[in-house]
Scaffold this active site. Structure first.
Site, PDB file in Angstrom:
ATOM      1  N   HIS A  93      52.321  16.162  29.479  1.00 26.55           N
ATOM      2  CA  HIS A  93      53.093  15.755  30.665  1.00 26.55           C
ATOM      3  C   HIS A  93      54.217  14.813  30.235  1.00 26.55           C
ATOM      4  O   HIS A  93      53.959  13.662  29.882  1.00 26.55           O
ATOM      5  CB  HIS A  93      52.145  15.080  31.664  1.00 26.55           C
ATOM      6  CG  HIS A  93      52.775  14.666  32.958  1.00 26.55           C
ATOM      7  ND1 HIS A  93      52.272  15.023  34.191  1.00 26.55           N
ATOM      8  CD2 HIS A  93      53.868  13.908  33.229  1.00 26.55           C
ATOM      9  CE1 HIS A  93      53.018  14.506  35.155  1.00 26.55           C
ATOM     10  NE2 HIS A  93      53.999  13.819  34.597  1.00 26.55           N
ATOM     11  N   GLU A 261      49.872   9.399  42.838  1.00 27.25           N
ATOM     12  CA  GLU A 261      50.394   8.394  41.904  1.00 27.25           C
ATOM     13  C   GLU A 261      50.688   7.100  42.659  1.00 27.25           C
ATOM     14  O   GLU A 261      51.842   6.757  42.931  1.00 27.25           O
ATOM     15  CB  GLU A 261      51.660   8.906  41.211  1.00 27.25           C
ATOM     16  CG  GLU A 261      52.167   7.931  40.140  1.00 27.25           C
ATOM     17  CD  GLU A 261      53.475   8.363  39.514  1.00 27.25           C
ATOM     18  OE1 GLU A 261      53.987   9.431  39.874  1.00 27.25           O
ATOM     19  OE2 GLU A 261      53.978   7.610  38.662  1.00 27.25           O
ATOM     20  N   ASP A 360      54.242  11.041  29.732  1.00 23.68           N
ATOM     21  CA  ASP A 360      55.008  10.904  30.969  1.00 23.68           C
ATOM     22  C   ASP A 360      56.439  10.469  30.628  1.00 23.68           C
ATOM     23  O   ASP A 360      57.033  10.984  29.702  1.00 23.68           O
ATOM     24  CB  ASP A 360      54.313   9.946  31.939  1.00 23.68           C
ATOM     25  CG  ASP A 360      54.657  10.235  33.405  1.00 23.68           C
ATOM     26  OD1 ASP A 360      55.362  11.218  33.664  1.00 23.68           O
ATOM     27  OD2 ASP A 360      54.209   9.479  34.281  1.00 23.68           O
TER      28      ASP A 360
HETATM   29 ZN    ZN Z   1      55.373  12.701  35.552  1.00 20.62          ZN
HETATM   30 ZN    ZN Z   2      54.670   9.928  36.259  1.00 23.20          ZN
END
Ligand code: ZN
Ligand code: ZN
Length: 509
Positions: A93, A261, A360
């Site tokens: 990711h 999130e 990320d």
């Molecule tokens: Zn992300």
């Molecule tokens: Zn993120």
């Protein structure tokens, strides 16, 4: 005349460029080795054992307990003296489309809300050269650190992003083939799928590009709350998810969501996605990123969601570095955060759910740091999540074989496989405390049996697109033309674009 050899080079040059050689006395997580030969090696409490590997013609052709290599013509040896060996990393990711923009478009507060607004503001710098330059820079970093497969999300909220991100991604994927296996996910918000025609067009683009379909669910600071019609959509969430799954099923696409999130107990997108996965018989083809608010569920709700996640065979990818940076931020910057923001890594693993950790964002509005170094990600995850007790045994998988399986690459990435390519990382560290205490910048990355000569690029290489160099789309007719003359992008204009440009809450990092 010869001066002293740089210690890093001396270490690297010990590995032959080609031919047949034996790597001796490697300390290896046994769970990451496939096809061990001979007697079972003795493991320590963290699942590590001393192994030898025979490398021939770029492949691993034998692996077994140290000292157990059968006789015959002795090949040249490289004695690692207990140094650790891992397979090359898999980063499940990332956001290489947004990377390296934090200096020209800083997030003023460091919060999720500040990130969404400053990300929208950075769009004025985007043109094809800018996006491609930053993607290329990111991949050179990932490759030098030992990553061999990487999935990125591509922000697809407005037509300009759709056009530029896929065009740049297509170019870097071709250029990096054979070095870093690349996959891309279209990133929009759940409410985008209310537009039936636009949704179909986006899914068609994803199919044409060989991508993965995705969106953000119950994300942003208001994620899970009734007022959030952007990613939560309490009134029609299941119908919208049904549309996402149907679009994917019709085209044979894998799915990858940003989910929950935030630190809102009301955010229960993971549960909705797992239910949809079972409803559509999509088990094993869905990745859920973040899932932070799972950590705030009452015990009964947590247990229910864990068992659903197991049934749905989703992979949960945790992004701890970004979570701890954005969440529980005081907009004034005066209060110390109390909430770490990471999901229930141990509980998910104990429930039989595949868990990964990943980078990320890197140097953008969602995270000011990061270099796509999966060793740093794993080391930080271990510290933040207390993954080192009672045993590290399961956790090296979270950066290697776990994410490889989620990307459908389990046969070629994420393990040290007899019969597979000799893609491995050699460290001087001999155990986890040595490994996680230093940055290991003298690690040797071996690809196809040979050490690579890769270093991280210099930051000055990004200067042409840093906002001082003039890559401003408003004054660049070429970049504008990509959007306005491309029919396929038109359905994305409208409410979504107006909202993004007005600085409304965006999807997520
Ligand atoms: Zn992300
Ligand atoms: Zn993120």
């Amino acid at each position: 005349m010869g001066g002293p050899i740089h210690p890093r080079k001396a270490w690297a040059f010990a590995v032959p460029e080609e031919g047949r050689y034996l790597l001796l006395n490697a300390t290896v997580p046994v769970a990451l080795v496939c096809g061990l030969c001979g007697p079972a090696p003795v493991m320590d409490s963290h699942g590590l054992a001393r192994l030898d590997f025979l490398v021939e013609g770029g492949a691993i052709t034998w692996a077994g307990a140290a000292g157990s290599f059968p006789g015959g013509e002795p090949p040249p040896v490289v004695d690692l003296s207990g140094g650790m060996v891992l397979p090359t990393f898999v980063d499940l990711h990332t956001h290489i489309d947004k990377g390296h923009t934090c200096e020209r478009s800083p997030n003023p507060t460091g919060s999720l809300g500040g990130a969404d607004q400053s990300t929208a503001a950075d769009l004025r710098f985007w043109d094809l050269a800018d996006v491609e330059r930053r993607m290329e820079f990111s991949l050179r970093c990932a490759y030098a650190h030992g990553t061999s497969a990487l999935r990125t999300h591509l922000i697809n909220l407005v037509p300009k992003q759709v056009e530029l991100t896929w065009a740049a991604f297509r170019k870097v994927r071709r250029r990096w083939a054979g070095r870093v296996e690349l996959q891309a996910v279209s990133l929009v918000v759940l409410s985008f799928f209310r537009d039936e025609e636009g949704s179909r067009r986006l899914a068609d683009i994803v199919q044409r590009e060989g991508g993965v379909l995705g969106c953000a669910v119950c994300c942003s600071e208001l994620g899970g709350c009734d007022g959030d019609e952007w990613t939560t959509c309490n009134g029609d969430r299941n119908e919208l998810l049904d549309r996402v799954f149907s679009l994917a099923a019709e085209r044979g696409l894998m799915l990858d969501f940003h989910v929950d999130e935030n630190g809102n107990e009301a955010a229960r997108g993971l549960r909705s996605i797992c239910e949809a996965t079972v409803r559509h018989s999509y088990q094993g083809r869905v990745v859920c990123g973040h899932c932070c608010s799972l950590a705030l569920q009452p015990p009964a709700e947590l247990a229910r969601t864990l068992s659903l996640a197991r049934r749905a065979r989703v992979t949960v990818v945790s992004l701890p570095l970004v979570n701890e940076w954005t969440q529980d931020r005081d907009p004034e910057g005066l209060r110390t955060p109390r909430w770490r923001g990471i999901t229930c890594l141990k509980e998910l693993h104990a429930a039989g759910v595949s868990v990964a950790v990943a980078s990320d964002n890197t140097r953008d509005q969602f995270y000011s740091y990061g270099d796509l170094d999966m060793l740093e990600v794993l080391a930080q995850s271990v510290r933040l999540g207390h993954l080192d007790r009672p045993s590290m045994e399961a956790w090296p998988r979270a950066a290697t074989s776990g994410p490889a399986a989620a990307m459908g690459l389990q046969g070629s990435h994420g393990s040290l496989r007899v019969g597979g390519a000799a893609d491995m990382i050699l460290f001087r560290a001999r155990n986890y405390s040595e490994l996680f205490s230093r940055s290991q910048h003298d690690r040797v990355v071996v690809r196809g049996g040979a050490p690579i000569d890769a270093v991280c690029p210099d930051y000055s290489e990004l200067d042409a697109g840093d906002g001082r160099g003039g890559a401003d789309s408003e004054s660049n007719p070429g970049a504008g033309a990509i959007v306005s003359h491309t029919a396929s992008a038109q359905p994305f204009v409208g409410a979504v674009m107006a909202r993004a440009l007005a600085g409304a809450p965006g999807p997520s990092s």
